[in-house]
Design an enzyme around this catalytic site. Sequence first.
Site, PDB file in Angstrom:
ATOM      1  N   GLU A  67       0.796  -1.237   0.000  1.00  0.00           N
ATOM      2  CA  GLU A  67       0.000   0.000   0.000  1.00  0.00           C
ATOM      3  C   GLU A  67       0.829   1.289   0.000  1.00  0.00           C
ATOM      4  O   GLU A  67       0.583   2.180   0.805  1.00  0.00           O
ATOM      5  CB  GLU A  67      -0.944  -0.006   1.206  1.00  0.00           C
ATOM      6  CG  GLU A  67      -1.879  -1.202   1.208  1.00  0.00           C
ATOM      7  CD  GLU A  67      -2.859  -1.203   2.393  1.00  0.00           C
ATOM      8  OE1 GLU A  67      -2.675  -0.402   3.313  1.00  0.00           O
ATOM      9  OE2 GLU A  67      -3.795  -2.012   2.359  1.00  0.00           O
ATOM     10  N   ASN A 105       2.132  -5.167  -3.193  1.00  0.00           N
ATOM     11  CA  ASN A 105       0.724  -5.474  -2.927  1.00  0.00           C
ATOM     12  C   ASN A 105      -0.046  -4.184  -2.645  1.00  0.00           C
ATOM     13  O   ASN A 105       0.445  -3.315  -1.923  1.00  0.00           O
ATOM     14  CB  ASN A 105       0.664  -6.394  -1.692  1.00  0.00           C
ATOM     15  CG  ASN A 105      -0.694  -7.008  -1.436  1.00  0.00           C
ATOM     16  OD1 ASN A 105      -1.271  -7.643  -2.326  1.00  0.00           O
ATOM     17  ND2 ASN A 105      -1.218  -6.836  -0.230  1.00  0.00           N
ATOM     18  N   HIS A 136     -10.351  -5.910  -2.522  1.00  0.00           N
ATOM     19  CA  HIS A 136     -11.452  -5.715  -1.574  1.00  0.00           C
ATOM     20  C   HIS A 136     -12.529  -4.935  -2.329  1.00  0.00           C
ATOM     21  O   HIS A 136     -12.442  -3.721  -2.470  1.00  0.00           O
ATOM     22  CB  HIS A 136     -10.985  -4.913  -0.357  1.00  0.00           C
ATOM     23  CG  HIS A 136      -9.952  -5.603   0.463  1.00  0.00           C
ATOM     24  ND1 HIS A 136     -10.226  -6.740   1.190  1.00  0.00           N
ATOM     25  CD2 HIS A 136      -8.641  -5.324   0.681  1.00  0.00           C
ATOM     26  CE1 HIS A 136      -9.130  -7.132   1.822  1.00  0.00           C
ATOM     27  NE2 HIS A 136      -8.150  -6.294   1.522  1.00  0.00           N
ATOM     28  N   GLU A 142      -6.288 -10.628  -1.439  1.00  0.00           N
ATOM     29  CA  GLU A 142      -7.132 -10.401  -0.248  1.00  0.00           C
ATOM     30  C   GLU A 142      -8.597 -10.303  -0.637  1.00  0.00           C
ATOM     31  O   GLU A 142      -9.338  -9.443  -0.147  1.00  0.00           O
ATOM     32  CB  GLU A 142      -6.694  -9.126   0.489  1.00  0.00           C
ATOM     33  CG  GLU A 142      -5.219  -9.116   0.863  1.00  0.00           C
ATOM     34  CD  GLU A 142      -4.782  -7.881   1.642  1.00  0.00           C
ATOM     35  OE1 GLU A 142      -5.652  -7.119   2.118  1.00  0.00           O
ATOM     36  OE2 GLU A 142      -3.567  -7.686   1.774  1.00  0.00           O
ATOM     37  N   ASP A 202     -12.335 -10.093  -1.083  1.00  0.00           N
ATOM     38  CA  ASP A 202     -13.660 -10.154  -0.460  1.00  0.00           C
ATOM     39  C   ASP A 202     -14.557  -9.207  -1.243  1.00  0.00           C
ATOM     40  O   ASP A 202     -14.079  -8.248  -1.843  1.00  0.00           O
ATOM     41  CB  ASP A 202     -13.649  -9.862   1.049  1.00  0.00           C
ATOM     42  CG  ASP A 202     -12.885  -8.615   1.449  1.00  0.00           C
ATOM     43  OD1 ASP A 202     -12.703  -7.713   0.614  1.00  0.00           O
ATOM     44  OD2 ASP A 202     -12.469  -8.521   2.622  1.00  0.00           O
TER      45      ASP A 202
HETATM   46  C1  XIL Z   1      -6.546  -6.208   8.082  1.00  0.00           C
HETATM   47  C2  XIL Z   1      -6.898  -7.390   8.973  1.00  0.00           C
HETATM   48  O1  XIL Z   1      -7.806  -8.206   8.291  1.00  0.00           O
HETATM   49  C3  XIL Z   1      -7.499  -6.893  10.276  1.00  0.00           C
HETATM   50  O2  XIL Z   1      -7.649  -7.974  11.176  1.00  0.00           O
HETATM   51  C4  XIL Z   1      -6.588  -5.854  10.913  1.00  0.00           C
HETATM   52  O3  XIL Z   1      -7.227  -5.323  12.062  1.00  0.00           O
HETATM   53  C5  XIL Z   1      -6.281  -4.739   9.925  1.00  0.00           C
HETATM   54  O4  XIL Z   1      -5.724  -5.296   8.763  1.00  0.00           O
HETATM   55  N1  XIL Z   1      -5.086  -4.541   3.506  1.00  0.00           N
HETATM   56  C6  XIL Z   1      -4.116  -5.375   3.972  1.00  0.00           C
HETATM   57  C7  XIL Z   1      -4.401  -6.259   5.132  1.00  0.00           C
HETATM   58  O5  XIL Z   1      -3.038  -5.471   3.392  1.00  0.00           O
HETATM   59  O6  XIL Z   1      -3.268  -6.464   5.935  1.00  0.00           O
HETATM   60  C8  XIL Z   1      -5.530  -5.732   5.974  1.00  0.00           C
HETATM   61  O7  XIL Z   1      -5.844  -6.697   6.970  1.00  0.00           O
HETATM   62  C9  XIL Z   1      -6.717  -5.407   5.109  1.00  0.00           C
HETATM   63  C10 XIL Z   1      -6.390  -4.363   4.101  1.00  0.00           C
END
Ligand code: XIL
Length: 455
Positions: free
Chosen positions: A170, A212, A249, A278, A280
Amino acid sequence: MIERCQEDTRPRFGPRARTAVVLAAAALLAATSAAFLPGTASAGTTLGASAAEKGRYFGTAVAANKLSDSAYTTILNREFNSVTPENEMKIDATEPQQGRFSYGAADQIVSHARSRGMSVRGHTLAWHSQQPGWMQSMSGSALRQAMLNHVTQVATHFRGQVVAWDVVNEAFADGSSGARRDSNLQRTGNDWIEAAFRAADAADPNAKLCYNDYNTDNWTHAKTQAVYNMVRDFKSRGVPIDCVGFQSHFNNDSPYNSNYRTTLSSFAALGVDVQVTELDIQGAPANTYRSVVEDCLAVARCNGVTVWGIRDSDSWRASQTPLLFNNSGQKKAAYDAVLAALNTGTTPTDPPTNPPTTPPTNPPGGSCTATLQDGTRWGDRFNSTVTVSGASNWTVVVAVTPPQKISSTWNGSPTWDSSGNVMTMRSNGSGNAFGFTTMANGNWNRPVVQSCTAS
Ligand code: XIL
């Protein structure tokens, strides 16, 4: 960097290598029969097995404190063949005090995964978020040094156990600027990202090193283009980057767009692997889940898909019910759509370059017979399946040739010798055949079945 180019044994897919593979494949196809053509459908019954049959993994984020929840581990162990620690490898977890490293929870996840033949994605070495307090208050060259030391220590600790690292997470700003995100790390100098990749490469030369990010899924967005330009620049200057992770996401504010496939293929064309890291989706619409999987399967260098949790109740955005299993662990419609997508169609593959031979069996004398068959072959890896006859409770020993590495398995319970090259696979009730994916690392020898024993 120059040294790395000379020493690196990882396969590279520059235009010249790709052309050579295609020409060799064309010659073989012309000279031989249609037996080489990939199958049209597979009948996998779990996400991991079906993805593996397509040369991909299907992973999930895992929280160490849920490994004692048997409803959770039942689904994890049955469905997934890749794992990403959700928080346990982050900077605040692994270096809570400067110079004092803490790996307990991450090690627990790694050992749970690897003892079951699942591969591990490491997440994440350098990030503006979830920094321990001591790092948040640092700046300048002291912070740069601390960051590089962190990358080195953590990547060294997990060396050989993590197939891919999100080295940097990020680092770009949202919106239309295309700029880097402002952070204490960014303020140490614009070269902090490549410095982190070089440190990770030195610590674990065999892990794939990924950048990422989120909101980099829509090809038309400034942030996507900014990351693309960075990766292109890194490749042109030999910065050791191997892959790009797309968090994916998706929700009402940043929805899936059908140009996602263009995004994946455009990055892949730069000479990096791409991974959905990741996933969802708000409301878990089956069609959108299906599209994401189809997009990954359509891009040869898309290695796999990771969902960010197992049940909706495990999600960091639980109220959006964005995952494949409901709170009681039942499969949702999106699960069926994903499984069907994984089981449908053909895969773009590099046809095998070895001529077919009589499938090898283990030497006589064992109490059962294990027959190894070649599966799909890609530019960097290949599948094998082993069929056992003469026993239902069997133990089969298979060896691969270093520097080959088995990266995932399905339909059995594996254990490993200390070299990692000899796998002892035991039946786990999934039937009389198991499979595995071998990373060739330049060596295309067929794995050897050493024994089959009934128990
Ligand atoms: C999130 C986790 O799912 C949570 O449990 C934590 O509180 C915060 O981080 N991008 C990412 C992940 O790269 O590491 C994040 O994970 C979600 C967004």
